[in-house]
Design a protein around this motif. Sequence first.
Motif, PDB file in Angstrom:
ATOM      1  N   LEU B 215       2.907   4.365   5.716  1.00  0.00           N
ATOM      2  CA  LEU B 215       2.724   2.932   5.989  1.00  0.00           C
ATOM      3  C   LEU B 215       3.050   2.102   4.747  1.00  0.00           C
ATOM      4  O   LEU B 215       2.644   2.441   3.629  1.00  0.00           O
ATOM      5  CB  LEU B 215       1.273   2.676   6.431  1.00  0.00           C
ATOM      6  CG  LEU B 215       0.841   1.221   6.651  1.00  0.00           C
ATOM      7  CD1 LEU B 215       1.585   0.601   7.820  1.00  0.00           C
ATOM      8  CD2 LEU B 215      -0.667   1.151   6.897  1.00  0.00           C
ATOM      9  N   ILE B 216       3.799   1.038   4.940  1.00  0.00           N
ATOM     10  CA  ILE B 216       4.017   0.055   3.878  1.00  0.00           C
ATOM     11  C   ILE B 216       3.370  -1.244   4.350  1.00  0.00           C
ATOM     12  O   ILE B 216       3.603  -1.689   5.480  1.00  0.00           O
ATOM     13  CB  ILE B 216       5.515  -0.216   3.638  1.00  0.00           C
ATOM     14  CG1 ILE B 216       6.259   1.057   3.255  1.00  0.00           C
ATOM     15  CG2 ILE B 216       5.708  -1.261   2.554  1.00  0.00           C
ATOM     16  CD1 ILE B 216       7.747   0.851   3.082  1.00  0.00           C
ATOM     17  N   ILE B 217       2.550  -1.843   3.480  1.00  0.00           N
ATOM     18  CA  ILE B 217       1.974  -3.147   3.810  1.00  0.00           C
ATOM     19  C   ILE B 217       2.458  -4.143   2.766  1.00  0.00           C
ATOM     20  O   ILE B 217       2.418  -3.847   1.568  1.00  0.00           O
ATOM     21  CB  ILE B 217       0.428  -3.074   3.800  1.00  0.00           C
ATOM     22  CG1 ILE B 217      -0.057  -2.152   4.920  1.00  0.00           C
ATOM     23  CG2 ILE B 217      -0.170  -4.469   3.969  1.00  0.00           C
ATOM     24  CD1 ILE B 217      -1.558  -1.959   4.953  1.00  0.00           C
ATOM     25  N   ILE B 218       2.934  -5.285   3.192  1.00  0.00           N
ATOM     26  CA  ILE B 218       3.313  -6.334   2.243  1.00  0.00           C
ATOM     27  C   ILE B 218       2.507  -7.578   2.580  1.00  0.00           C
ATOM     28  O   ILE B 218       2.719  -8.220   3.611  1.00  0.00           O
ATOM     29  CB  ILE B 218       4.819  -6.645   2.289  1.00  0.00           C
ATOM     30  CG1 ILE B 218       5.613  -5.361   2.054  1.00  0.00           C
ATOM     31  CG2 ILE B 218       5.172  -7.671   1.224  1.00  0.00           C
ATOM     32  CD1 ILE B 218       7.094  -5.534   2.150  1.00  0.00           C
ATOM     33  N   GLU B 253      14.461   5.629   8.821  1.00  0.00           N
ATOM     34  CA  GLU B 253      14.948   6.887   8.266  1.00  0.00           C
ATOM     35  C   GLU B 253      13.811   7.785   7.790  1.00  0.00           C
ATOM     36  O   GLU B 253      13.918   8.998   7.827  1.00  0.00           O
ATOM     37  CB  GLU B 253      15.903   6.637   7.094  1.00  0.00           C
ATOM     38  CG  GLU B 253      17.007   5.615   7.363  1.00  0.00           C
ATOM     39  CD  GLU B 253      18.129   6.169   8.216  1.00  0.00           C
ATOM     40  OE1 GLU B 253      18.472   7.352   8.042  1.00  0.00           O
ATOM     41  OE2 GLU B 253      18.664   5.420   9.064  1.00  0.00           O
ATOM     42  N   TYR B 254      12.755   7.174   7.283  1.00  0.00           N
ATOM     43  CA  TYR B 254      11.683   7.991   6.703  1.00  0.00           C
ATOM     44  C   TYR B 254      10.394   7.909   7.520  1.00  0.00           C
ATOM     45  O   TYR B 254       9.328   8.277   7.012  1.00  0.00           O
ATOM     46  CB  TYR B 254      11.451   7.582   5.244  1.00  0.00           C
ATOM     47  CG  TYR B 254      12.709   7.675   4.428  1.00  0.00           C
ATOM     48  CD1 TYR B 254      13.230   8.915   4.063  1.00  0.00           C
ATOM     49  CD2 TYR B 254      13.418   6.539   4.073  1.00  0.00           C
ATOM     50  CE1 TYR B 254      14.412   9.020   3.363  1.00  0.00           C
ATOM     51  CE2 TYR B 254      14.605   6.626   3.359  1.00  0.00           C
ATOM     52  CZ  TYR B 254      15.094   7.859   3.013  1.00  0.00           C
ATOM     53  OH  TYR B 254      16.273   7.965   2.327  1.00  0.00           O
ATOM     54  N   ASN B 255      10.488   7.429   8.732  1.00  0.00           N
ATOM     55  CA  ASN B 255       9.343   7.420   9.641  1.00  0.00           C
ATOM     56  C   ASN B 255       8.109   6.723   9.064  1.00  0.00           C
ATOM     57  O   ASN B 255       7.042   7.315   8.926  1.00  0.00           O
ATOM     58  CB  ASN B 255       8.980   8.844  10.065  1.00  0.00           C
ATOM     59  CG  ASN B 255      10.170   9.568  10.648  1.00  0.00           C
ATOM     60  OD1 ASN B 255      10.910   8.991  11.433  1.00  0.00           O
ATOM     61  ND2 ASN B 255      10.371  10.789  10.254  1.00  0.00           N
ATOM     62  N   LEU B 256       8.295   5.480   8.684  1.00  0.00           N
ATOM     63  CA  LEU B 256       7.188   4.696   8.158  1.00  0.00           C
ATOM     64  C   LEU B 256       6.897   3.546   9.115  1.00  0.00           C
ATOM     65  O   LEU B 256       7.790   3.056   9.785  1.00  0.00           O
ATOM     66  CB  LEU B 256       7.561   4.076   6.805  1.00  0.00           C
ATOM     67  CG  LEU B 256       7.974   4.989   5.673  1.00  0.00           C
ATOM     68  CD1 LEU B 256       8.638   4.165   4.586  1.00  0.00           C
ATOM     69  CD2 LEU B 256       6.775   5.688   5.116  1.00  0.00           C
ATOM     70  N   ALA B 257       5.646   3.136   9.137  1.00  0.00           N
ATOM     71  CA  ALA B 257       5.329   1.877   9.810  1.00  0.00           C
ATOM     72  C   ALA B 257       5.288   0.807   8.727  1.00  0.00           C
ATOM     73  O   ALA B 257       4.927   1.091   7.591  1.00  0.00           O
ATOM     74  CB  ALA B 257       3.989   1.977  10.510  1.00  0.00           C
ATOM     75  N   VAL B 258       5.710  -0.401   9.059  1.00  0.00           N
ATOM     76  CA  VAL B 258       5.711  -1.482   8.081  1.00  0.00           C
ATOM     77  C   VAL B 258       4.918  -2.652   8.654  1.00  0.00           C
ATOM     78  O   VAL B 258       5.120  -3.056   9.801  1.00  0.00           O
ATOM     79  CB  VAL B 258       7.146  -1.934   7.741  1.00  0.00           C
ATOM     80  CG1 VAL B 258       7.117  -3.074   6.739  1.00  0.00           C
ATOM     81  CG2 VAL B 258       7.961  -0.782   7.199  1.00  0.00           C
TER      82      VAL B 258
END
Lengths: 324, 321
Positions: B215-218, B253-258
Amino acid sequence: MSEADVKSWINGDESAKRMLDRVLTSRPSFSLPPPLHRIPLRVANVVEIAGPSPSAKTQILTQTAVSCVLPKVWNGVHYGGLGRPVLYIDLDCRFDVLRLVEMLRHRIVQVNGCSSTAGNEEILKLSMRQFSYIRCYDSFELLATLKTLHHRLQKEKESNGIGGHLLMIDSIGAFHWVDRASTTLPLGGKNRKCLSLQNVLEIVVEDLRKLLLIHPMLVIVTKTAIVGTTGNEVKRNFKRWPSSGTPDTSSELERLQKPYFREYMPSIWQSFVTHRILVQGSDDHLAMPKSQENDLAYVSEWLLPRLNILDKFVVRDAGVFLVS
Amino acid sequence: MASLKRLETEFPILDRDFQSFCALRGIFTVQDFLIHDLQSLVADAEQQTSSERFMQAINQVLCVIDGLHRPWSNGVELMEDAQKNKHVLSTGCEGMDFLLRGGLHKGQVTELAGPSSSGKTQFCLLTASTVAYKHMGGVIYLDTGNSFSAKRIAQFLNQISRPAFDEMQPIVLQKVMNSILCQSVFDIFSMFDVLHCLESKLKSQMCRGDNDEILIIIDSISSLITPILGSSGSQGRALMVSAMSLLKKLAHEYNLAVLVTNHTVGGDGGIPKPALGESWKTLTHVRLLLSRDCGSDTYHVSLLKHPSAASGKAAKFIINN
């Protein structure tokens, strides 16, 4: 040219019936689901679906892909699809494959019922194999894709013998801002073409045109329409991008209508497009008798050729439905 | 992009003759090939004395170009990838999970917009805690306004695990907290920096097969983008579009949730609408609008856009103190 050659040339190659059969198989017409059902579309047509975000554009593409990849008849069961391959070029990178599967399942279950799960899965896989997908993260990847698409289609033709693809691009203006700001490193001679928005779209159109000459395809492209705001901004931006390519008075009418959509694609693109449909959300929430929730309604209108019919549709789990 | 001269070492067929043939037509790099009409180039090459070698060379360049785009995949492969890798991450908020059909979807960018103090940061912190604890995955938290609070995370973690223990074991707590990496970024360029570093890290991890970031959170991306969106000029919008393009690439590509947050501005009739304008609207997969009544701790959220659910739905939820 020898006499025999001339004779055989005069005799003709095929009868009218054979020619018609050949044309109908190699250059088929597509009967597509609503809201694209009003106009018969054929290969080599370029359809632009324009609309502000969100206006169910990707949804319409997905729905169209479903009826395209589904076979017409399989194992004696009539599915009513077109059984044709779909190429999906995703520039927005927002395509949801699970949505496509969901809608395909709905269609299959509608025909078969839930009884034969294994059979349903098989037909699902068969249909999904007809669907090809690529995502591009910038204009270079798009150009590289188009430049090598000919070879790919050629190979496919040799191995399967099927033509008549449906090519989808979602959405054509995705790299508009990036390309407008891009600059090329000065290198080499003066005759070097520099990379610019204009050049990129010119070559995209050129490559597509050449592909269409060799490979019979129907092209469907979405374009995010930018709603012009009121007042000075419209005037200023309008001066910057005069909407060319629509010489008829319809653009004049559009401008009077509210909301006003700003054309930002260069004229080379606009002259490439043969059909244009405008979709937008309507303010109505339709209370559906079946479901408790209110569905958001959308309105579609053909701008090119101009039909004075407004179609109203809603999007539900099973897909797009006309309501009027 | 690679110049033809550089490619010569790898592909000797692109020799000096071919290079000067191309240079005459303004082609120096592979990029120039892309914006050139190949058919006319082929026609030109056929006129030359060494046409056979030139044709081979053009085909060689085409092979190089073929490697520049992502591979085509068919529907079955896509479906398998989605079922195997694109999981759904619970946010820790039932109302929100219901609205989002299970939670944040890997491979998608979710935008959470709302006015100040409508609970955006609280929701981000709760999601970070839930994902780190329940899904045991790494979370990259990009903080643009010094609003990240480790204390609040620990508090959330204690709430989440309460049914099992009264207080979380310090060792577990430490392990979970360690998997949330917070980084302060104050302008879009440092965000690009962080994301590019992350990309190369993920790439090498992918080769080894151990990706733990999910997970990426901004929080908030709008405070990075607003300063560069001037009234004229396209540079700002170009940066915005490329930033989102990069995020979508990482996600897929890297299976992340944003998860990104956005502030609101007054729309028609003073009703708040998400900021950043028209060209931003198309960039995210899911758009949510958050609001809170003054003084109450119930949050209202409505779905503005979702790839597989009808927009317009709404839900309520409470974040415990």
